[in-house]
Design a protein around this motif. Sequence first.
Motif, short mmCIF file in Angstrom:
data_model
loop_
_atom_site.label_atom_id
_atom_site.label_comp_id
_atom_site.label_asym_id
_atom_site.label_seq_id
_atom_site.Cartn_x
_atom_site.Cartn_y
_atom_site.Cartn_z
N PHE A 1 -39.85 1.31 -41.11
CA PHE A 1 -39.56 2.34 -40.12
C PHE A 1 -40.59 3.43 -40.27
O PHE A 1 -41.06 3.73 -41.37
CB PHE A 1 -38.18 2.97 -40.37
CG PHE A 1 -37.04 2.05 -40.06
CD1 PHE A 1 -36.88 1.50 -38.80
CD2 PHE A 1 -36.12 1.73 -41.05
CE1 PHE A 1 -35.82 0.65 -38.52
CE2 PHE A 1 -35.05 0.88 -40.78
CZ PHE A 1 -34.90 0.34 -39.51
N ASN A 2 -40.93 4.05 -39.13
CA ASN A 2 -41.67 5.29 -39.19
C ASN A 2 -40.86 6.33 -38.43
O ASN A 2 -40.05 6.00 -37.56
CB ASN A 2 -43.06 5.14 -38.56
CG ASN A 2 -43.96 4.26 -39.42
OD1 ASN A 2 -44.00 4.41 -40.65
ND2 ASN A 2 -44.67 3.34 -38.80
N ALA A 3 -41.10 7.59 -38.77
CA ALA A 3 -40.30 8.68 -38.21
C ALA A 3 -41.05 9.38 -37.09
O ALA A 3 -40.77 10.53 -36.77
CB ALA A 3 -39.96 9.68 -39.33
N ARG A 4 -41.98 8.67 -36.49
CA ARG A 4 -42.91 9.26 -35.51
C ARG A 4 -43.43 8.14 -34.63
O ARG A 4 -43.25 6.97 -34.93
CB ARG A 4 -44.08 9.86 -36.28
CG ARG A 4 -44.58 8.80 -37.28
CD ARG A 4 -45.93 8.95 -37.81
NE ARG A 4 -46.23 7.90 -38.76
CZ ARG A 4 -46.75 6.72 -38.44
NH1 ARG A 4 -47.05 6.43 -37.19
NH2 ARG A 4 -46.99 5.81 -39.37
N PHE A 5 -44.09 8.54 -33.54
CA PHE A 5 -44.76 7.55 -32.69
C PHE A 5 -45.86 6.86 -33.48
O PHE A 5 -46.51 7.48 -34.34
CB PHE A 5 -45.42 8.25 -31.50
CG PHE A 5 -44.47 8.61 -30.38
CD1 PHE A 5 -44.17 7.68 -29.39
CD2 PHE A 5 -43.91 9.87 -30.30
CE1 PHE A 5 -43.33 8.01 -28.34
CE2 PHE A 5 -43.06 10.21 -29.26
CZ PHE A 5 -42.76 9.27 -28.28
N GLY A 6 -46.11 5.58 -33.19
CA GLY A 6 -47.17 4.84 -33.87
C GLY A 6 -48.51 5.06 -33.20
O GLY A 6 -48.59 5.34 -32.00
N ASP A 7 -49.54 4.92 -33.97
CA ASP A 7 -50.89 5.05 -33.49
C ASP A 7 -51.61 3.76 -33.89
O ASP A 7 -51.64 3.46 -35.08
CB ASP A 7 -51.52 6.29 -34.17
CG ASP A 7 -52.84 6.66 -33.57
OD1 ASP A 7 -53.55 5.78 -33.06
OD2 ASP A 7 -53.19 7.86 -33.64
N PRO A 8 -52.09 2.95 -32.98
CA PRO A 8 -52.45 3.22 -31.59
C PRO A 8 -51.45 2.74 -30.53
O PRO A 8 -51.79 2.81 -29.34
CB PRO A 8 -53.74 2.41 -31.44
CG PRO A 8 -53.49 1.17 -32.26
CD PRO A 8 -52.64 1.64 -33.43
N GLU A 9 -50.24 2.31 -30.90
CA GLU A 9 -49.33 1.77 -29.87
C GLU A 9 -49.00 2.82 -28.80
O GLU A 9 -48.86 2.49 -27.61
CB GLU A 9 -48.02 1.28 -30.50
CG GLU A 9 -48.18 0.12 -31.47
CD GLU A 9 -48.25 0.59 -32.90
OE1 GLU A 9 -49.00 1.57 -33.17
OE2 GLU A 9 -47.59 -0.01 -33.76
N THR A 10 -48.86 4.08 -29.21
CA THR A 10 -48.53 5.15 -28.27
C THR A 10 -49.53 5.19 -27.10
O THR A 10 -49.14 5.41 -25.94
CB THR A 10 -48.56 6.50 -29.00
OG1 THR A 10 -47.64 6.40 -30.09
CG2 THR A 10 -48.15 7.66 -28.11
N1 GLY Z 1 -49.63 1.61 -35.82
C1 GLY Z 1 -49.08 1.75 -37.10
C2 GLY Z 1 -48.60 3.09 -37.42
O1 GLY Z 1 -48.66 4.01 -36.63
O2 GLY Z 1 -48.15 3.27 -38.55
#
Ligand code: GLY
Length: 424
Positions: A278-287
């Motif tokens: 899990f991440n507690a924020r938008f993902g980069d680069p998926e956003t």
């Molecule tokens: N794309 C992976 C991340 O934001 O952690």
Amino acid sequence: MKILLLGSGGREHALARAMVAGTDHDLYCAPGNPGTMALGKNVELNPNDPAAVAKWASERDVDMVVIGPEAPLVAGVADAVRDAGIPVFGPNQDAAMLEGSKAFAKEIMAAAGVETARCFPCRSEQEAHAALEQMKPPYVVKNDGLAAGKGVVVTTDLEVARAHATTCVTAPGGAVVIEDYLDGPEVSLFCVTDGETVVPLAPAQDFKRALDNDEGPNTGGMGAYSPLPWLPEGFVEEVVQNVAQPVIDEMRRRGTPFAGLLYCGLAVTSRGISVIEFNARFGDPETQVVLPRLKTPLADLLYAAATGTLADFEPLQWRDEASVGVVMAAENYPATPVLGDRIDGITDAEAVEDVHVYFAGAKENADGKLETSGGRVLLVNALGADLDQARERAYEGVSKIAFRNGHYRTDIAAKAGQIQIPTA
Ligand code: GLY
Ligand code: AMP
């Protein structure tokens, strides 16, 4: 609405664009980048200083603070802004532990009955090496700390696995998690939540390895695409029902509600959907590929999450187009990237139909020219009637941009039509 956005990456450029496009919102970004500067105002404010951010937002009557990266969350910026009575999009410090500690995330998943890989948390070299003895290759060895997606080694080589485990546990306060390997393709699903209601966005796939064919070291992400034509029908509903909602309910039950963005990193395995992280924020680069597909005004959605009114929010509207994003990275990324090189061709790239460039490791130098300032320099996104068209446009955009020894993967979204979910 007056919005303060924290962060300076490609994710924040995409958030900024999706929040202000077609609206009259006033956007402030701390510290921002050359992309956010064109959409609002970049301000000098330390995004990781809870008191400073709360004070800045109060003094200027900000209507909402949106937190992009994990560092301010872990520092408690959301807590300070909430305490000041200002709506904030981003979880409090204790809820952000879902990303900050892999061991905590595993504990929550166990309590909520969510599928994830079996794991062994270890605090000493001896313990870690003993755990590895019991596993079958490929070995999955994860640093149990804030590693920005780069603290994981997946390898069939036991010596490499042991060495990484040793590096993790011998660091100050070091800990490591050894876990079962999940076969099957990965999916990132962003879930917007106010701590109670969960609203999923469209799934995306990220490319974590530096080189074509998933070779080379792990990176923060080298590209992404959405939608995923190979996903089974009902996938998103299943993730909300079996993963996101139970976790959000468990967090609330514990008195540490999670309000913000729950990023579900999933593997679609032969045994069903399983959580990688899990991440507690938008993902980069998926956003940068998901948000261009969203028709619903993003600021309204985040405001509903920040004010606990998501249950009343109208269903999200999406464009039919597919979206592909290709990261252009600096020489020697992800090791020690070479910085300070002039970037050319952005205007030409953006002249390609439906192409947008999102800046990450780029800044304006004293002469007002763009130069590289980080490992992942920028992402070229394109929409198209289907993934093939989006991909063609994105790579045409990439071909117009140049900086010294920049590199990128040539296979982003190339095999989307061939992905298969393994069978048991
Ligand atoms: N794309 C992976 C991340 O934001 O952690
Ligand atoms: P994480 O930081 O947990 O997202 O891990 C980074 C990357 O390592 C993931 O995106 C996966 O590609 C890979 N990975 C992590 N955990 C596993 C696992 N249990 N099985 C297979 N691959 C994994």
